[in-house]
Design a protein around this motif. Sequence first.
Motif: not given
Length: 606
Positions: A159, A162, A169-171, A186, A191
């Motif tokens: 990402e 990240h 990670m944010k997804t 997202t 992200a």
Amino acid sequence: MDSSHAALIKDFPPGPLDFYRKQATFDWKKLKLVFEDPQRIKTKDYVWSILEKDDAFKPYDVEPSPEEQKRIAALQLLSFRKYNFLPDNIQSIPVKQWLKHFMTVGQALVVVSPDAAIKLIVDLILAQMSIILLGNSRQKMIGEVTWNSMKPAAFMLTEIAHGSDIKNMKTTATYNEETQDFILHTPDFQAAKCWSGNLGLSCTIGVVFAQLYIKKVCYGLHAFLVPIRHPDTHELYPGLTIKDGGLKLGLNGVDNGVILFHNYRIPRSNLLNKFADVTANGEYVTKLTSPGKVFGSTIGNLSTGRVSVVQEGSEYLIYAVIIAIRYAAVRKQFGVNKNEELALIEHQLHESFRTEMHVILSAAKPLTTWSCQEAIQECREACGGHGFLKASGFGYLRNTNDARVTYEGDNNVLLQQTSRWLLKQWDNLKHGIPVDSPLKTCNFLNDHSAILKKKCTATTLDDYVVLSRYWSVIHENCIDISVKNILITIGLLYGLSCLEKHLVYIYEGNFNAQSSLSKLVRDAILSLCSIFKCDAVAVVDALSFPDFVMNSVLGKSNGKVSRCFEMITDNNFVCRFTKIYKMNFLKNRKPMYLRLLNQNYKILPI
């Protein structure tokens, strides 16, 4: 050497390089058969002979635009597929069976077109990964798809904010019990998934890693098969935003993209579920003890890509050394008197870069890619100003290899992972548990007490041979004595170069018993380089690729550098521009540059 095997290897055309080829102390064909088995040589030569006749792989004089490079890479991959170098059912064959053949074919492709090679690697990894990770009930999704009919795929892990820090990670992929599907989202641009090959323009499906949420509980990163574009119309599905990754220093033929998911729904069956699954009513099921182990087991199947990067780095290093050695053997300047000029290979300053010669023995990605990066630059500088020409090939090598330092695992992070594993072995040893790793790579730690008491008291070259594995291989196999001698020289050069590079640690650890150690190492390197001079051209001959693959005016197998320079100056922009200028001047009686100024520039008021 078997005469039938020798027949597989073609002789080089006569030319200026013959002066050094005749001085070689060994048969270069015998050395080539040590580096590569006959079947590998036959396979690569066959692939190259086919690609050389294909218009998609023709070299270009002027660098195409990034958009055109992407188109060319796609055409090259399509051409590569149609020749059936790899079997149609390769994605359903166990990794151990197809890896050797794939590496040979991929090795032949990577030096001709790294962009197409990366696309090939991505497609094969995703096909293999999907088979491995899908449960038996879901294998039908991918298992019936043949290699030649596969649409381009993408791998989406990294990402914007990240890369190596995968845990943060944010997804998200949130399971919805009512509709029995996952909602990919997202939360912000930080992200967004990035650096995904084939994503910007071409992929129809991808593997996406997202944080799995069930009933507001996060179960960590999991992999999902995600449709991206309609396989027939190629239209992007609603709920997705895709952008181009932007202009890069190299590898612009690789279609890198950035993607954002806007509450994008995929079926429950699209979870890659070999290690963990979600039932229809939203129950998380796994035999592993933690989400971290689920992700570790999943990501472990991607080792093929890292192996490929190591191979690519090795090929590029060989490529650079071939150019530098051949050019050094025919380029003459200075000498002991006014009437005699010496080839660069005779000068002591030029010999120092050859200590990196046998770095292809390296198996680790950081060592291979960093060594390749340093050696390409040294080879470029060793060729003087001509090495700066685009036609020399060094700029292409340098820019393309540079990406390998960070993709398929950042080198610094990979070294930290290795260090962590070594420290764990050391900690076990301190608690009385002997080290016994499967490949015996760190069993030397068991003898740490004796090792720490030793001092470096060497006074001869033989005492510096630290590459024990290399040493055992060249002595265990039935190798011709003349070839064995040159292999010993190469091993010594590499070992000594490693010692020179890390002398600070030897002194810091107080392992040196004499102050002259650094001088001894440097003198030994120069001495070996002087001995190696007569064999250098023959060694690179044993490693070399066809001229079609090399595509370098400095690295031609016939050594006719001057003729190559004449050809590129006949075709370069300056000559073409001059011809056009003369034609227009004679036709219009007006300098072309004045007409250009009148058409394209406005005179600003003072």
